[in-house]
Scaffold this active site. Structure first.
Site, PDB file in Angstrom:
ATOM      1  N   GLU A  81      -8.535  20.586 -37.097  1.00 19.02           N
ATOM      2  CA  GLU A  81      -7.993  20.758 -38.439  1.00 19.02           C
ATOM      3  C   GLU A  81      -9.057  20.315 -39.448  1.00 19.02           C
ATOM      4  O   GLU A  81      -9.474  19.153 -39.452  1.00 19.02           O
ATOM      5  CB  GLU A  81      -6.719  19.925 -38.608  1.00 19.02           C
ATOM      6  CG  GLU A  81      -6.083  20.144 -39.962  1.00 19.02           C
ATOM      7  CD  GLU A  81      -4.792  19.370 -40.139  1.00 19.02           C
ATOM      8  OE1 GLU A  81      -4.818  18.130 -40.106  1.00 19.02           O
ATOM      9  OE2 GLU A  81      -3.746  20.018 -40.303  1.00 19.02           O
ATOM     10  N   CYS A 132      -0.775  21.101 -44.116  1.00 21.80           N
ATOM     11  CA  CYS A 132      -0.577  20.992 -42.666  1.00 21.80           C
ATOM     12  C   CYS A 132      -0.369  22.356 -42.041  1.00 21.80           C
ATOM     13  O   CYS A 132      -0.820  22.620 -40.944  1.00 21.80           O
ATOM     14  CB  CYS A 132       0.587  20.060 -42.363  1.00 21.80           C
ATOM     15  SG  CYS A 132       1.992  20.304 -43.439  1.00 21.80           S
ATOM     16  N   LYS A 173       5.924   4.409 -48.022  1.00 20.67           N
ATOM     17  CA  LYS A 173       4.526   4.077 -48.310  1.00 20.67           C
ATOM     18  C   LYS A 173       3.805   5.401 -48.596  1.00 20.67           C
ATOM     19  O   LYS A 173       3.463   6.133 -47.673  1.00 20.67           O
ATOM     20  CB  LYS A 173       3.916   3.399 -47.076  1.00 20.67           C
ATOM     21  CG  LYS A 173       2.765   2.486 -47.351  1.00 20.67           C
ATOM     22  CD  LYS A 173       1.588   3.109 -48.025  1.00 20.67           C
ATOM     23  CE  LYS A 173       0.567   3.737 -47.127  1.00 20.67           C
ATOM     24  NZ  LYS A 173      -0.575   4.276 -47.904  1.00 20.67           N
ATOM     25  N   GLU A 223       4.638  14.384 -38.047  1.00 18.93           N
ATOM     26  CA  GLU A 223       4.181  15.716 -38.453  1.00 18.93           C
ATOM     27  C   GLU A 223       2.687  15.584 -38.698  1.00 18.93           C
ATOM     28  O   GLU A 223       2.254  14.924 -39.642  1.00 18.93           O
ATOM     29  CB  GLU A 223       4.961  16.148 -39.695  1.00 18.93           C
ATOM     30  CG  GLU A 223       4.878  17.636 -39.938  1.00 18.93           C
ATOM     31  CD  GLU A 223       3.733  18.002 -40.829  1.00 18.93           C
ATOM     32  OE1 GLU A 223       2.596  18.160 -40.298  1.00 18.93           O
ATOM     33  OE2 GLU A 223       3.952  18.121 -42.037  1.00 18.93           O
TER      34      GLU A 223
HETATM   35  P1  NAI Z   1      -4.183   9.520 -42.784  1.00 20.98           P
HETATM   36  O1  NAI Z   1      -3.365   9.881 -41.618  1.00 20.98           O
HETATM   37  O2  NAI Z   1      -5.091   8.354 -42.681  1.00 20.98           O
HETATM   38  O3  NAI Z   1      -3.224   9.264 -44.065  1.00 20.98           O
HETATM   39  C1  NAI Z   1      -1.858   9.620 -44.136  1.00 20.98           C
HETATM   40  C2  NAI Z   1      -1.036   8.419 -44.543  1.00 20.98           C
HETATM   41  O4  NAI Z   1      -1.159   7.416 -43.519  1.00 20.98           O
HETATM   42  C3  NAI Z   1      -1.478   7.733 -45.836  1.00 20.98           C
HETATM   43  O5  NAI Z   1      -0.351   7.269 -46.538  1.00 20.98           O
HETATM   44  C4  NAI Z   1      -2.286   6.551 -45.330  1.00 20.98           C
HETATM   45  O6  NAI Z   1      -2.314   5.479 -46.262  1.00 20.98           O
HETATM   46  C5  NAI Z   1      -1.513   6.165 -44.098  1.00 20.98           C
HETATM   47  N1  NAI Z   1      -2.258   5.381 -43.111  1.00 20.98           N
HETATM   48  C6  NAI Z   1      -3.603   5.386 -42.882  1.00 20.98           C
HETATM   49  N2  NAI Z   1      -3.911   4.516 -41.905  1.00 20.98           N
HETATM   50  C7  NAI Z   1      -2.746   3.940 -41.498  1.00 20.98           C
HETATM   51  C8  NAI Z   1      -2.403   2.968 -40.513  1.00 20.98           C
HETATM   52  N3  NAI Z   1      -3.328   2.397 -39.742  1.00 20.98           N
HETATM   53  N4  NAI Z   1      -1.089   2.645 -40.351  1.00 20.98           N
HETATM   54  C9  NAI Z   1      -0.140   3.216 -41.101  1.00 20.98           C
HETATM   55  N5  NAI Z   1      -0.410   4.130 -42.065  1.00 20.98           N
HETATM   56  C10 NAI Z   1      -1.700   4.493 -42.259  1.00 20.98           C
HETATM   57  O7  NAI Z   1      -5.012  10.819 -43.219  1.00 20.98           O
HETATM   58  P2  NAI Z   1      -6.400  10.864 -44.028  1.00 20.98           P
HETATM   59  O8  NAI Z   1      -7.357   9.887 -43.409  1.00 20.98           O
HETATM   60  O9  NAI Z   1      -6.123  10.746 -45.450  1.00 20.98           O
HETATM   61  O10 NAI Z   1      -6.871  12.366 -43.711  1.00 20.98           O
HETATM   62  C11 NAI Z   1      -7.629  12.658 -42.533  1.00 20.98           C
HETATM   63  C12 NAI Z   1      -7.161  13.964 -41.920  1.00 20.98           C
HETATM   64  O11 NAI Z   1      -5.808  13.858 -41.521  1.00 20.98           O
HETATM   65  C13 NAI Z   1      -7.177  15.163 -42.846  1.00 20.98           C
HETATM   66  O12 NAI Z   1      -8.450  15.761 -42.935  1.00 20.98           O
HETATM   67  C14 NAI Z   1      -6.178  16.071 -42.181  1.00 20.98           C
HETATM   68  O13 NAI Z   1      -6.787  16.765 -41.121  1.00 20.98           O
HETATM   69  C15 NAI Z   1      -5.156  15.109 -41.614  1.00 20.98           C
HETATM   70  N6  NAI Z   1      -3.979  15.024 -42.513  1.00 20.98           N
HETATM   71  C16 NAI Z   1      -2.885  15.782 -42.223  1.00 20.98           C
HETATM   72  C17 NAI Z   1      -1.810  15.802 -43.096  1.00 20.98           C
HETATM   73  C18 NAI Z   1      -0.605  16.635 -42.837  1.00 20.98           C
HETATM   74  O14 NAI Z   1       0.007  17.131 -43.764  1.00 20.98           O
HETATM   75  N7  NAI Z   1      -0.173  16.774 -41.598  1.00 20.98           N
HETATM   76  C19 NAI Z   1      -1.820  15.035 -44.346  1.00 20.98           C
HETATM   77  C20 NAI Z   1      -2.994  14.207 -44.527  1.00 20.98           C
HETATM   78  C21 NAI Z   1      -4.033  14.241 -43.637  1.00 20.98           C
END
Ligand code: NAI
Ligand code: MG
Length: 491
Positions: free
Chosen positions: A393, A294, A185, A260
């Site tokens: 972050e 990240c 996904k 991660e």
């Molecule tokens: P997110 O964690 O919501 O999104 C990451 C993935 O999780 C996307 O594919 C999203 O569709 C999916 N997702 C969202 N809600 C979900 C749920 N309830 N169940 C399963 N999958 C779900 O991150 P978002 O909201 O885009 O970004 C917010 C913050 O998260 C960023 O500002 C950053 O600090 C952090 N982040 C960290 C990342 C990393 O590389 N470790 C990557 C993206 C975001």
């Protein structure tokens, strides 16, 4: 498949999900717009898949896995298909980089670097597929015991929008090399490169059903995948909040997971550091991908004796930074979307209210589209460790400068956040470098360096809130497999 023809000038290309080897729409029939962050305009659509589509994808993966269409190949044969995919990605590097840049807003040079990392992932894991083995174990007289390293079965993966090609490739490379079937996904904000590489994987000879890509919202498709009782393991990269829900879902199904979840990674500059080498790296580690990384080096810890000099030199560097559209290939592009731009702005506003000095700010290129999601790179300092700027972050081009007195205080500050992903230590004193490296709590530590251009060979992952489990390198092959012990009584 419609997707193959997507070129970067096309208007509103209708992209498809990929289930059981076939391009398809979601069962809702609805499409989501794919917006280019550089100008805020939609240029493609993706299916809004649902839980029913996740069900279809998991069933397809299960059937393909049980039919042994992938795992029954020899490890060398699986490796050859992954190497073939690496070559196909290389042949399509320009197109993939252009898609990735338009989809995420990242400068073209970064898009190319990301595709280069994807090429390396499939090269590394293609080569590694037949080099992972079990052990024979001494037990009792008349017995022979051995361990077999077997695939989990069906692996679920939820990946983010910041490095879609790279993170897809690090997951798929390792999981497929071990013989698993996959349901992925990708993020709703950026998934076009993932769809294209998955299509290339089938051209390279991957059997149908082994790799499925389900597009759509996180709380709809991602959650359905995480909760699905038909998956045997799940890997997630993204926010700690969602990571918690993924691990809770995995716990209910009694399956393993790797998480991660980002970081607040420090670079520690001692007074004997080679600043000519360190400072360009300090700058790059926070502006790469607009800070949406990240492993971004989002804190720089500076020994008091060189604080003024470092601030002065970083000030000049930050003032010279320019943000602009991905195709202008400047220092940084826009952020991924309006929500992320608001999030970063809110952190900066709070810093202003807390009277944390803004040391320097870059600029936005003239004639940049108004509707793009731009932010200027910013340097704040001295930043108190109690502030959100030092603790959370931000995922934007915002660097916090924090002074320290001595080695002991540097280590204490480095460890004083909830995260622990990466750290950098800059000093000419070899013994000190090693002492600090050993006491910093993080998954990776660089000495007189930072970042590894993908670093596909290097185990990567966090401690504390940064998550657990390791991606990349041979470690990922161990994560994406399970040990079986076979005991033979041969009398
Ligand atoms: P997110 O964690 O919501 O999104 C990451 C993935 O999780 C996307 O594919 C999203 O569709 C999916 N997702 C969202 N809600 C979900 C749920 N309830 N169940 C399963 N999958 C779900 O991150 P978002 O909201 O885009 O970004 C917010 C913050 O998260 C960023 O500002 C950053 O600090 C952090 N982040 C960290 C990342 C990393 O590389 N470790 C990557 C993206 C975001
Ligand atoms: Mg979210």
């Amino acid at each position: 498949m419609a997707f193959k023809t997507l070129d970067t000038n096309e208007q509103l290309a209708a992209c498809k999900a990929l289930i059981n080897g076939a391009a398809c729409d979601g069962s809702s029939g609805e499409m989501l717009e794919v917006v280019c962050p550089s100008d805020g305009k939609p240029f493609a659509t993706i299916p809004r898949c649902t839980g029913a589509d996740v069900g279809r994808a998991v069933t397809a993966a299960r059937q393909a896995y049980e039919a042994q269409s992938w795992a029954k190949l020899t490890a060398a044969e699986r490796g050859r298909i992954l190497l073939g995919l690496s070559n196909l990605i290389a042949e399509n590097q320009d197109n993939l980089a252009a898609i990735e840049s338009r989809d995420t807003g990242k400068p073209l040079t970064q898009g190319r670097a990301d595709v280069a990392a994807a090429i390396r992932y499939f090269e590394f894991y293609g080569g590694a597929a037949d080099k992972i083995s079990g052990e024979t174990l001494p037990v009792a007289d008349g017995y022979l015991a051995m361990t077999l390293r077997e695939p989990h079965g069906v692996v679920g993966a939820v990946i983010p929008w910041n490095y879609p090609t790279q993170i897809f490739s690090r997951v798929a490379g390792a999981a497929l090399a071990m013989g698993n079937a996959l349901v992925i996904k990708p993020a709703e904000h950026a998934c076009l490169s993932v769809l294209r590489v998955a299509e290339l994987a089938h051209e390279a000879g991957l059997p149908k059903g082994i790799l499925n890509v389900v597009t759509g919202f996180g709380d709809e498709v991602g959650a359905a995948l995480a909760h699905h009782p038909g998956i045997d393991f799940i890997t997630f990269t993204g926010s700690p909040q969602v990571g918690t829900t993924i691990q809770a879902a995995a716990a209910r199904n009694h399956i393993g997971c790797t998480l991660e979840l980002g970081g607040k990674s420090p670079q520690i500059l001692f007074e004997d550091a080679d600043l000519d080498k360190a400072l360009p790296t300090v700058r790059n580690a926070i502006i790469q991908n607009g800070g949406q990384t990240c492993s971004a080096g989002s804190r720089v810890l500076v020994q008091e004796t060189i604080y003024e000099e470092v601030v002065e030199r970083l000030r000049n560097k930050f003032r010279a930074l320019v943000a602009g559209p991905h195709d202008q290939d400047l220092d940084i592009g826009p952020l991924i979307n309006a929500a992320q731009a608001r999030r970063v702005a809110a952190f900066c506003e709070r810093a202003k209210n807390e009277r944390i000095p803004l040391i320097a700010e870059g600029t936005i290129a003239p004639d940049t589209p108004e509707a793009g999601f731009y932010t200027t790179p910013k340097l704040f300092g001295p930043v108190p460790m109690t502030s959100s700027l030092a603790q959370e972050e931000i995922f934007g081009p915002v660097l916090a400068v924090i002074p320290f007195k001595d080695e002991e205080e540097a280590i204490r500050i480095a460890n004083d956040t909830p995260y622990g992903l990466v750290a950098g230590v800059w000093t000419r004193d070899g013994a000190r470098a090693i002492r600090v490296a050993r006491r910093v709590r993080s998954g990776q530590v660089f000495i007189n360096a930072y970042g590894a251009g993908g670093g596909v060979e290097l185990p990567f992952g966090g401690v504390k809130k940064s998550g657990h489990g390791r991606e990349k390198g041979f470690e990922a092959l161990r994560e994406f497999s399970v040990l079986k012990t076979v005991i033979i009584n041969h009398g």
